[in-house]
Design a protein around this motif. Structure first.
Motif, PDB file in Angstrom:
ATOM      1  N   LEU A  37      38.468  67.595  64.130  1.00  0.00           N
ATOM      2  CA  LEU A  37      37.952  68.905  63.736  1.00  0.00           C
ATOM      3  C   LEU A  37      38.013  69.912  64.874  1.00  0.00           C
ATOM      4  O   LEU A  37      37.390  70.975  64.807  1.00  0.00           O
ATOM      5  N   GLY A  38      38.739  69.577  65.918  1.00  0.00           N
ATOM      6  CA  GLY A  38      38.933  70.514  67.017  1.00  0.00           C
ATOM      7  C   GLY A  38      37.805  70.507  68.034  1.00  0.00           C
ATOM      8  O   GLY A  38      36.801  69.812  67.892  1.00  0.00           O
ATOM      9  N   HIS A  39      37.992  71.295  69.067  1.00  0.00           N
ATOM     10  CA  HIS A  39      36.975  71.446  70.105  1.00  0.00           C
ATOM     11  C   HIS A  39      35.808  72.267  69.567  1.00  0.00           C
ATOM     12  O   HIS A  39      35.987  73.351  69.027  1.00  0.00           O
ATOM     13  N   ARG A  40      34.604  71.693  69.683  1.00  0.00           N
ATOM     14  CA  ARG A  40      33.359  72.420  69.423  1.00  0.00           C
ATOM     15  C   ARG A  40      33.295  72.963  67.997  1.00  0.00           C
ATOM     16  O   ARG A  40      32.993  74.132  67.780  1.00  0.00           O
ATOM     17  N   HIS A  41      33.556  72.115  67.029  1.00  0.00           N
ATOM     18  CA  HIS A  41      33.438  72.560  65.640  1.00  0.00           C
ATOM     19  C   HIS A  41      31.993  73.002  65.374  1.00  0.00           C
ATOM     20  O   HIS A  41      31.034  72.325  65.771  1.00  0.00           O
ATOM     21  N   ALA A  43      29.925  72.931  62.841  1.00  0.00           N
ATOM     22  CA  ALA A  43      29.029  71.984  62.163  1.00  0.00           C
ATOM     23  C   ALA A  43      28.580  70.880  63.105  1.00  0.00           C
ATOM     24  O   ALA A  43      27.420  70.441  63.068  1.00  0.00           O
ATOM     25  N   VAL A  44      29.498  70.433  63.963  1.00  0.00           N
ATOM     26  CA  VAL A  44      29.173  69.389  64.929  1.00  0.00           C
ATOM     27  C   VAL A  44      28.208  69.922  65.981  1.00  0.00           C
ATOM     28  O   VAL A  44      27.181  69.286  66.290  1.00  0.00           O
ATOM     29  N   MET A  45      28.517  71.094  66.519  1.00  0.00           N
ATOM     30  CA  MET A  45      27.688  71.636  67.591  1.00  0.00           C
ATOM     31  C   MET A  45      26.279  71.978  67.099  1.00  0.00           C
ATOM     32  O   MET A  45      25.300  71.823  67.845  1.00  0.00           O
ATOM     33  N   ALA A  46      26.153  72.408  65.851  1.00  0.00           N
ATOM     34  CA  ALA A  46      24.828  72.721  65.318  1.00  0.00           C
ATOM     35  C   ALA A  46      23.974  71.461  65.213  1.00  0.00           C
ATOM     36  O   ALA A  46      22.776  71.471  65.563  1.00  0.00           O
ATOM     37  N   GLY A 292      27.563  65.975  61.611  1.00  0.00           N
ATOM     38  CA  GLY A 292      28.262  67.254  61.535  1.00  0.00           C
ATOM     39  C   GLY A 292      29.700  67.086  61.056  1.00  0.00           C
ATOM     40  O   GLY A 292      30.208  67.904  60.275  1.00  0.00           O
ATOM     41  N   VAL A 293      30.361  66.014  61.508  1.00  0.00           N
ATOM     42  CA  VAL A 293      31.704  65.702  61.020  1.00  0.00           C
ATOM     43  C   VAL A 293      31.679  65.465  59.513  1.00  0.00           C
ATOM     44  O   VAL A 293      32.530  65.971  58.762  1.00  0.00           O
ATOM     45  N   PHE A 294      30.685  64.715  59.042  1.00  0.00           N
ATOM     46  CA  PHE A 294      30.593  64.419  57.612  1.00  0.00           C
ATOM     47  C   PHE A 294      30.405  65.709  56.797  1.00  0.00           C
ATOM     48  O   PHE A 294      30.997  65.864  55.722  1.00  0.00           O
ATOM     49  N   PRO A 384      44.165  69.200  65.977  1.00  0.00           N
ATOM     50  CA  PRO A 384      43.071  69.143  65.008  1.00  0.00           C
ATOM     51  C   PRO A 384      43.561  69.491  63.601  1.00  0.00           C
ATOM     52  O   PRO A 384      44.479  70.302  63.433  1.00  0.00           O
ATOM     53  N   LEU A 385      42.937  68.895  62.608  1.00  0.00           N
ATOM     54  CA  LEU A 385      43.280  69.221  61.222  1.00  0.00           C
ATOM     55  C   LEU A 385      42.857  70.647  60.877  1.00  0.00           C
ATOM     56  O   LEU A 385      43.301  71.196  59.858  1.00  0.00           O
ATOM     57  N   THR A 386      42.031  71.239  61.710  1.00  0.00           N
ATOM     58  CA  THR A 386      41.538  72.598  61.504  1.00  0.00           C
ATOM     59  C   THR A 386      42.383  73.644  62.231  1.00  0.00           C
ATOM     60  O   THR A 386      42.018  74.821  62.252  1.00  0.00           O
TER      61      THR A 386
END
Length: 410
Positions: A37-41, A43-46, A292-294, A384-386
């Motif tokens: 999902l790339g650097h610092r997505h 959803a993940v960071m939140a 966050g990935v999910f 990343p897929l994003t």
């Protein structure tokens, strides 16, 4: 340790990184498949930020925590395991594979393992015995642990048929070890380090039948192919096969150190209480990152985008062949967005020299690429897929400009 790219990263955003001198690069390495999902997505960071305000560590074996359960519940619902599933979280894919081997041994009472040429399962001693490549991983280490038998991986690139691989397994049973001594068969449905080689649906179905016939555990190594990279959540789903254990890592943590194994409940319960675990396994911050990935997987149509991205890769590689110097481009490999392409000599033979030249020249032009394959001539596309599609176009425009220089390399 050897460093592929002598670039010191200062910051990253999705598919772009900047070094300490401020130079911008397109990142098609992606932490070798970690940054799905790339650097610092966001959803993940939140999720990580919220967890940092609560607590940062609790050894789950001693004092359990909710983020661990949130991850294992999601895996139980989404992993291709037949019947009730249970999970264990670890720090790395190699650690997850080590524990999968322990469970296979405990459940079957056997010690033998069948693995495949070209496979990569880790650098720890036990996983290194599974890894089907000597240099650079096994050189100078002597005898490795286990009772591991390697057979050819059936794929077009190696000119190995399903029948060839099954015959090699039959030969093991006839000449080397009886089926009743084999605890598990370990396979990557799509090989990572091996150069994105893919085995067939029929072969994976044959392995499932073979394991059922002889009471062996089927372990799918989805460390690199998992979490939407192939256009399905796990690569083995393309074959409609349910393994007994799925081993995963890399993309699960969104850039934080997390891995897991999920398996049939009876297999995962084969060891005595306390036999599995680890001090940092399932760290709450890493678990929060996984949740966050999910969220992103479910809300951002990532599976569909992986297939779109993969088709864009294929189209671009075909266009490269039509450019001056395009004869250096060989076959496209893989499935979904788990794609790679070969660099070849003028006679079509693998060209590691041209690959090394491409890595250097691409880096100079702001593109970071990742090598792989038996002959070190395969470029893995691990963006990343994003990644925005215009950045994909930019990356291939850079490669296209470099083709004449690659053609000059002999």
């Amino acid at each position: 340790m050897r460093t592929l790219h002598p670039v010191y990263i200062d910051r990253g955003e999705n598919a772009v990184v900047w070094d300490c001198d401020g130079k911008r690069y397109l990142d098609f390495v992606g932490g070798i498949g970690v940054l799905t999902l790339g650097h610092r997505h966001p959803a993940v960071m939140a999720k990580v930020a919220a967890q940092l305000d609560r607590f940062t560590h609790s050894c789950f074996n001693a004092l359990p925590h909710e983020p661990y359960i949130a991850v294992t519940d999601w895996l139980a619902d989404h992993c291709p395991i037949e019947g009730p599933a249970t999970s264990m979280l670890t720090n790395s894919g190699a650690e997850a594979m080590e524990n999968a081997l322990k469970l296979a041994r405990a459940f079957t009472g056997r010690s033998g393992v069948i693995a495949f040429d070209g496979g990569f399962h880790g650098r720890t001693l036990a996983t290194l015995a599974l890894t089907g490549k000597v240099a650079p991983y096994k050189v100078g280490l002597g005898v490795l642990p286990g009772n591991v038998h390697h057979v050819p991986y059936p794929c077009r690139e190696a000119d190995i048929s399903d029948a060839d691989a099954l015959a090699a397994i039959a030969r093991i049973f006839k000449v080397v070890a009886e089926p009743q001594s084999i605890a598990a068969v370990v396979i990557e449905p799509v090989q990572g380090e091996g150069g994105f080689r893919t085995c067939s649906t029929a072969f994976l179905q044959s392995l499932r039948h073979l394991c059922d016939q002889h009471g062996m555990i089927l372990i799918a190594d989805e460390i690199q192919s998992g979490f939407a990279r192939t256009g399905k959540l796990f690569a083995i789903e393309h074959a409609g096969v349910c393994p007994d254990i799925v081993v995963m890592g890399k993309g699960i943590g969104g850039g934080f150190p997390l891995a897991a194994l999920t398996g049939a409940q009876d297999v995962m319960s084969a060891m005595a209480p306390g036999g599995l675990g680890g001090t940092y396994s399932g760290n709450p911050v890493a678990c929060a990152a996984a949740t966050g990935v999910f969220v992103a997987l479910e809300n951002e149509n990532i599976l569909s985008r992986a297939n779109q991205l993969g088709q864009r890769y294929v189209d671009h590689v075909e266009k490269l062949r039509l450019l001056p110097g395009g004869h250096v481009i060989g076959a496209v490999r893989g499935i979904g967005a788990m794609r790679a392409f070969e660099l070849v000599n003028d006679d079509g033979a693998p060209s590691p020299k041209r690959l090394q030249t491409l890595l250097q020249l691409a880096r100079q032009n702001g593109l970071l690429l990742m090598p792989s394959g038996e002959y070190a001539n395969v470029v893995r596309l691990l963006a990343p897929l994003t990644i925005p599609f215009d950045q994909v176009d930019e990356a291939f425009e850079i490669i296209g400009r470099l083709l004449p220089a690659l053609a000059d390399v002999q």
